[in-house]
Design an enzyme around this catalytic site. Structure first.
Site, PDB file in Angstrom:
ATOM      1  CE1 TYR A  40     -14.617  14.996 -15.295  1.00 47.70           C
ATOM      2  CE2 TYR A  40     -14.212  14.520 -12.981  1.00 47.70           C
ATOM      3  CZ  TYR A  40     -14.501  14.086 -14.264  1.00 47.70           C
ATOM      4  OH  TYR A  40     -14.654  12.749 -14.497  1.00 47.70           O
TER       5      TYR A  40
ATOM      6  CG  ASP B 249      -8.495  19.033 -12.787  1.00 44.65           C
ATOM      7  OD1 ASP B 249      -7.660  18.669 -13.632  1.00 44.65           O
ATOM      8  OD2 ASP B 249      -9.532  18.390 -12.523  1.00 44.65           O
TER       9      ASP B 249
ATOM     10  NE  ARG C 204      -2.385   1.299   3.477  1.00 47.73           N
ATOM     11  CZ  ARG C 204      -2.449   0.608   4.624  1.00 47.73           C
ATOM     12  NH1 ARG C 204      -3.152  -0.493   4.689  1.00 47.73           N
ATOM     13  NH2 ARG C 204      -1.820   1.032   5.694  1.00 47.73           N
TER      14      ARG C 204
ATOM     15  CE  LYS D 109     -10.341  12.089 -18.471  1.00 48.24           C
ATOM     16  NZ  LYS D 109     -10.724  13.255 -17.686  1.00 48.24           N
TER      17      LYS D 109
END
Ligand SMILES: *Cc1c(COP(=O)(O)O)cnc(C)c1O
Length: 409
Positions: free
Chosen positions: A116, A192, A63, A217
């Site tokens: 967004y 962002d 993790r 993306k």
């Protein structure tokens, strides 16, 4: 935390960043799949724990990251000019963790109106219930100063904005934020940076504290993995890192490998897709039913000057705004007529995509209701003549519906 020489330009970092070093090594990092790390003695285990406590990244437990995810963190942090980077299972998870890290009950957050859309849902359906107040501000910043309160702790920016790419002057925003900081604490500015994807825009160099990228993306770039990245300044890092430790965000070594592999070609993909999308944007501007083409790359776009000043390049995104009278149903017919463009969410892969988008529902300060339908295009690596022929199929279908002459091919 990055190890590469500081003189490397972006293209060299993309090619060599995060690669193994040694006398005889593989070109690419190994995919270090693991949960458990086994130690040869309690002393070695303790040494790893101590190093982790001291802020280093020893191999400790799956993790906490592996050599593969650490390599990806290094490349992203380096491109972002950040102290360090943390990775998440999606862009939205990265955004949500940023909000959780930098707000607590009683705080106030200012969010850009062009964000967004899922960010609005996070604010309305999660933060509000936990006593974090949210207001929206205009990307032109006219209302920002008077909306900042003594309890404002975070300003969330996205530039260019989602769907129609309104530009925001980040250095000006940072000046306003800094002028309003008070004894109650600092105001973190988080951006962002998915449009810029670590290559085209450098929010931290422009004064922001945090830069978030939906790596899904352009970083991954091949539509085959989900990824979020949060990169921060040195002063914001302990808060972000501490929150990630508490919430347990982690990504698989396979996804880290795919993202790193995708990033090797980020510069050439972006340059090619930007060239194609600008060519198609200019061609679309001449088509009869097109009222406006949105992308800050176009010289007559209202955000073009700011984009030229603060960005070092463009990407494959553009949106078509049709004339008023072209409704959503017509926009769907336009999309249905396309054969090369895929119809689907997301963008940033090597393939072209089209999607009708509801701008009105994604803005609360600017009015969009009475304008024509908007279709977002993502221009991929296909031949631009083929893409134009495909778009003509859509425009012809639209002309047929509206009883107008078909465009010439
Ligand atoms: C896609 C996107 C996100 C979310 O990324 P996911 O990986 O899909 O969760 C966040 N911000 C922007 C601007 C995006 O385009």
């Amino acid at each position: 935390m990055t190890t590469a020489p500081s003189a490397w330009a972006t293209a060299t970092t993309l090619t060599h960043g995060g690669r193994p070093t040694g006398a005889a090594v593989t070109v690419n990092p190994v995919v270090a799949r693991t949960s458990t790390v086994v130690f040869d003695s309690m002393a070695t285990l303790q040494a790893s724990l101590d190093a982790h406590q001291a802020g280093q990244r020893p191999l400790l437990y799956g993790r906490k990251g592996t050599s593969t995810s650490h390599a990806l963190e290094d490349v992203v942090a380096r491109l972002e000019g950040a102290h360090a980077c943390k990775l998440f299972g999606s862009g939205l998870a990265a955004i949500a963790c940023t909000f959780l890290a930098f707000t607590r009950p009683g705080d106030h957050v200012l969010v850009i109106d062009t964000c967004y859309e899922p960010v609005r849902k996070l604010c309305a359906h999660y933060l509000a219930q936990r006593s974090v107040q949210v207001d929206y501000f205009s990307p032109n910043l006219s209302d920002l100063a008077h909306k900042i309160r003594p309890e404002t702790r975070l300003i969330w920016v996205e530039t260019p904005g989602s769907l129609v790419y309104e530009m925001c002057d980040l250095p000006a925003l940072v000046r306003i934020a800094r002028a309003h900081e008070n004894e109650a604490g600092s105001i973190r500015v988080a951006v962002d940076n998915t449009w810029g994807s670590a290559m085209l825009y450098h929010p931290l160099a422009l004064g922001a504290d945090v830069s978030v990228i939906a790596g899904t993306k352009y970083l991954v770039g091949h539509s085959d993995a989900m990824l979020g990245c949060v990169s921060t300044s040195e002063s914001a890092w302990p808060t972000l890192h501490g929150t990630v430790e508490l919430l347990g965000h982690s990504i698989s070594a396979d996804d880290a490998y795919l993202a790193l592999r995708g990033m090797r070609t980020l510069a050439v993909r972006l340059a090619h897709q930007a060239g194609s999308s600008l060519e198609i944007a200019k061609w679309l501007q001449q088509q009869a039913l097109v009222y406006r083409v949105h992308t800050p790359m176009l010289p007559d776009d209202p955000g073009h000057a700011l984009w030229k000043r603060d960005f070092v390049g463009g990407n494959g995104l553009l949106s078509i705004e049709f004339y008023a009278g072209v409704g959503m149903v017509d926009a769907c017919a336009f999309c249905d007529a396309l054969q090369i463009f895929g119809l689907g969410h997301s963008w940033g892969g090597y393939e072209s995509l089209a999607l009708p988008v509801h701008v009105a529902g994604a803005r609360s300060l600017s009015r969009w209701e009475e304008r024509g339908a908007v279709v977002r295009l993502h221009i991929g690596l296909e031949d631009t003549q083929d893409l134009q022929q495909d778009l003509l199929l859509g425009l012809s279908a639209l002309a047929d519906r509206l009883g107008q002459a078909r465009p010439d091919s």
